[in-house]
Scaffold this motif. Sequence first.
Motif, mmCIF file in Angstrom:
data_model
loop_
_atom_site.group_PDB
_atom_site.id
_atom_site.type_symbol
_atom_site.label_atom_id
_atom_site.label_comp_id
_atom_site.label_asym_id
_atom_site.label_seq_id
_atom_site.Cartn_x
_atom_site.Cartn_y
_atom_site.Cartn_z
ATOM 1 N N ARG A 10 0.839 -1.200 0.000
ATOM 2 C CA ARG A 10 0.000 0.000 0.000
ATOM 3 C C ARG A 10 0.871 1.246 0.000
ATOM 4 N N PHE A 11 0.407 2.245 -0.711
ATOM 5 C CA PHE A 11 0.998 3.591 -0.611
ATOM 6 C C PHE A 11 -0.130 4.483 -0.130
ATOM 7 N N GLY A 12 -0.146 4.859 1.139
ATOM 8 C CA GLY A 12 -1.286 5.608 1.675
ATOM 9 C C GLY A 12 -2.544 4.791 1.439
ATOM 10 N N ARG A 15 -3.773 0.637 -2.964
ATOM 11 C CA ARG A 15 -3.201 -0.704 -2.915
ATOM 12 C C ARG A 15 -2.516 -0.951 -4.253
ATOM 13 N N ALA A 16 -1.249 -0.609 -4.310
ATOM 14 C CA ALA A 16 -0.509 -0.724 -5.578
ATOM 15 C C ALA A 16 -0.382 -2.185 -5.992
ATOM 16 N N VAL A 17 -0.097 -3.047 -5.017
ATOM 17 C CA VAL A 17 -0.089 -4.493 -5.244
ATOM 18 C C VAL A 17 -1.063 -5.084 -4.235
ATOM 19 N N PRO A 35 -1.948 -2.619 -17.794
ATOM 20 C CA PRO A 35 -2.097 -1.168 -17.987
ATOM 21 C C PRO A 35 -1.188 -0.376 -17.054
ATOM 22 N N ASN A 36 -0.925 0.877 -17.380
ATOM 23 C CA ASN A 36 -0.179 1.761 -16.473
ATOM 24 C C ASN A 36 -0.873 1.792 -15.120
ATOM 25 N N GLY A 37 -0.085 1.714 -14.065
ATOM 26 C CA GLY A 37 -0.652 1.754 -12.726
ATOM 27 C C GLY A 37 -1.099 0.401 -12.209
ATOM 28 N N ALA A 38 -0.851 -0.664 -12.978
ATOM 29 C CA ALA A 38 -1.290 -2.010 -12.570
ATOM 30 C C ALA A 38 -0.509 -2.546 -11.377
ATOM 31 N N GLY A 39 0.679 -1.957 -11.126
ATOM 32 C CA GLY A 39 1.490 -2.409 -9.995
ATOM 33 C C GLY A 39 2.716 -3.216 -10.398
ATOM 34 N N LYS A 40 3.011 -3.233 -11.681
ATOM 35 C CA LYS A 40 4.125 -4.059 -12.184
ATOM 36 C C LYS A 40 5.475 -3.622 -11.598
ATOM 37 N N SER A 41 5.767 -2.322 -11.702
ATOM 38 C CA SER A 41 7.068 -1.844 -11.217
ATOM 39 C C SER A 41 7.170 -1.979 -9.700
ATOM 40 N N THR A 42 6.073 -1.735 -9.013
ATOM 41 C CA THR A 42 6.070 -1.893 -7.555
ATOM 42 C C THR A 42 6.384 -3.341 -7.189
ATOM 43 N N LEU A 43 5.769 -4.281 -7.910
ATOM 44 C CA LEU A 43 6.050 -5.696 -7.648
ATOM 45 C C LEU A 43 7.526 -6.007 -7.902
HETATM 46 P P1 ADP Z 1 2.999 0.033 -13.308
HETATM 47 O O1 ADP Z 1 4.467 -0.206 -13.246
HETATM 48 O O2 ADP Z 1 2.214 -1.202 -13.592
HETATM 49 O O3 ADP Z 1 2.636 1.136 -14.252
HETATM 50 P P2 ADP Z 1 3.318 1.020 -10.598
HETATM 51 O O4 ADP Z 1 3.795 -0.128 -9.802
HETATM 52 O O5 ADP Z 1 4.322 2.010 -11.034
HETATM 53 O O6 ADP Z 1 2.496 0.493 -11.867
HETATM 54 O O7 ADP Z 1 2.180 1.802 -9.793
HETATM 55 C C1 ADP Z 1 1.086 1.156 -9.181
HETATM 56 C C2 ADP Z 1 0.302 2.166 -8.367
HETATM 57 O O8 ADP Z 1 1.042 2.556 -7.234
HETATM 58 C C3 ADP Z 1 -0.033 3.455 -9.115
HETATM 59 O O9 ADP Z 1 -1.299 3.890 -8.717
HETATM 60 C C4 ADP Z 1 1.056 4.382 -8.668
HETATM 61 O O10 ADP Z 1 0.636 5.712 -8.748
HETATM 62 C C5 ADP Z 1 1.276 3.954 -7.232
HETATM 63 N N1 ADP Z 1 2.646 4.158 -6.768
HETATM 64 C C6 ADP Z 1 3.763 3.568 -7.268
HETATM 65 N N2 ADP Z 1 4.857 3.933 -6.582
HETATM 66 C C7 ADP Z 1 4.428 4.793 -5.635
HETATM 67 C C8 ADP Z 1 5.090 5.526 -4.581
HETATM 68 N N3 ADP Z 1 6.404 5.448 -4.387
HETATM 69 N N4 ADP Z 1 4.312 6.316 -3.793
HETATM 70 C C9 ADP Z 1 2.980 6.397 -3.971
HETATM 71 N N5 ADP Z 1 2.302 5.731 -4.917
HETATM 72 C C10 ADP Z 1 3.014 4.937 -5.740
#
Ligand code: ADP
Length: 263
Positions: A10-12, A15-17, A35-43
């Motif tokens: 979670r970010f605030g 729920r990113a993942v 899609p953008n924002g799916a949580g891929k990079s966060t994972l």
């Molecule tokens: P993707 O890589 O699939 O485009 P991200 O993992 O970058 O997706 O982002 C997933 C969600 O988490 C988005 O809504 C993004 O705005 C949010 N998010 C990602 N990193 C942060 C962060 N460091 N702080 C707050 N929100 C974040």
Amino acid sequence: MIQVDNIVKRFGGIRAVDGCSLAVAKGSVTGLIGPNGAGKSTLFNIIAGMLAPDGGSIMLDGRDVTGWPAHRLFREGLARTFQIAHEFARMTVLENLMAVPAGQSGERLVNTWLRWGAVREEEKKIRARAEEVLDQLRIDHVKHELAGNLSGGQKKLVELARTMMWHPKVVLLDEIGAGVNRTLLAEIAGEIERLNRDHGYTFFVIEHDMDLIARLCDPVIVMAEGRVLTQGSMAEIRANAEVIEAYLGGGKGKPGKVQHGAA
Ligand code: ADP
Ligand code: MG
């Protein structure tokens, strides 16, 4: 090679993942799209130890590595690409590779480094390995160029080369094709294929370019709204109605840049 089980981040209030589970098989080139924002990079950041998860677990090659820091995971053979940092731009390509900290198989090099008189010998070995990697990726002709002077595409190859220094078990690539022209992208794809086929490296690849995904990856995993929507061969993914919906209908972010009719 990688087992992700019910990961939550979670970010605030976001729920990113959100309960993501998936597996990356040893020896595979597994794709991750969505899609953008799916949580891929966060994972990816969680798998690589850059972010701690709020829940769930990660196994690497049969070992529970949940919450391990990045440097420890790197030593265990998990490598990911990084953009060439500012301070490395004024070093040569060869120096950039030689500066990669030694991983598992290089640990002994560091230990012998401490012994008086062995320094030159070890530096020679590190240099030889760096030259071997540059040769493998066919960028040895730019080894004495400053990294900052390379083209965007050559920088991508150096990023890839850096991950290869100490024989990783698995390499995470987050949009290695971003901003790279099609000719060079095909070249990078060819290198990934070759490293996978001839050297047995496992790859886990986030990519927007569907042609690249179709060429390289099997299986392809689709993420939407923080979890896995479906997975399968690219042909199966392209035909999947839920996938089309995830890209075109709403979702959390704007639609991903799906090219060439994946959606
Ligand atoms: P993707 O890589 O699939 O485009 P991200 O993992 O970058 O997706 O982002 C997933 C969600 O988490 C988005 O809504 C993004 O705005 C949010 N998010 C990602 N990193 C942060 C962060 N460091 N702080 C707050 N929100 C974040
Ligand atoms: Mg991303």
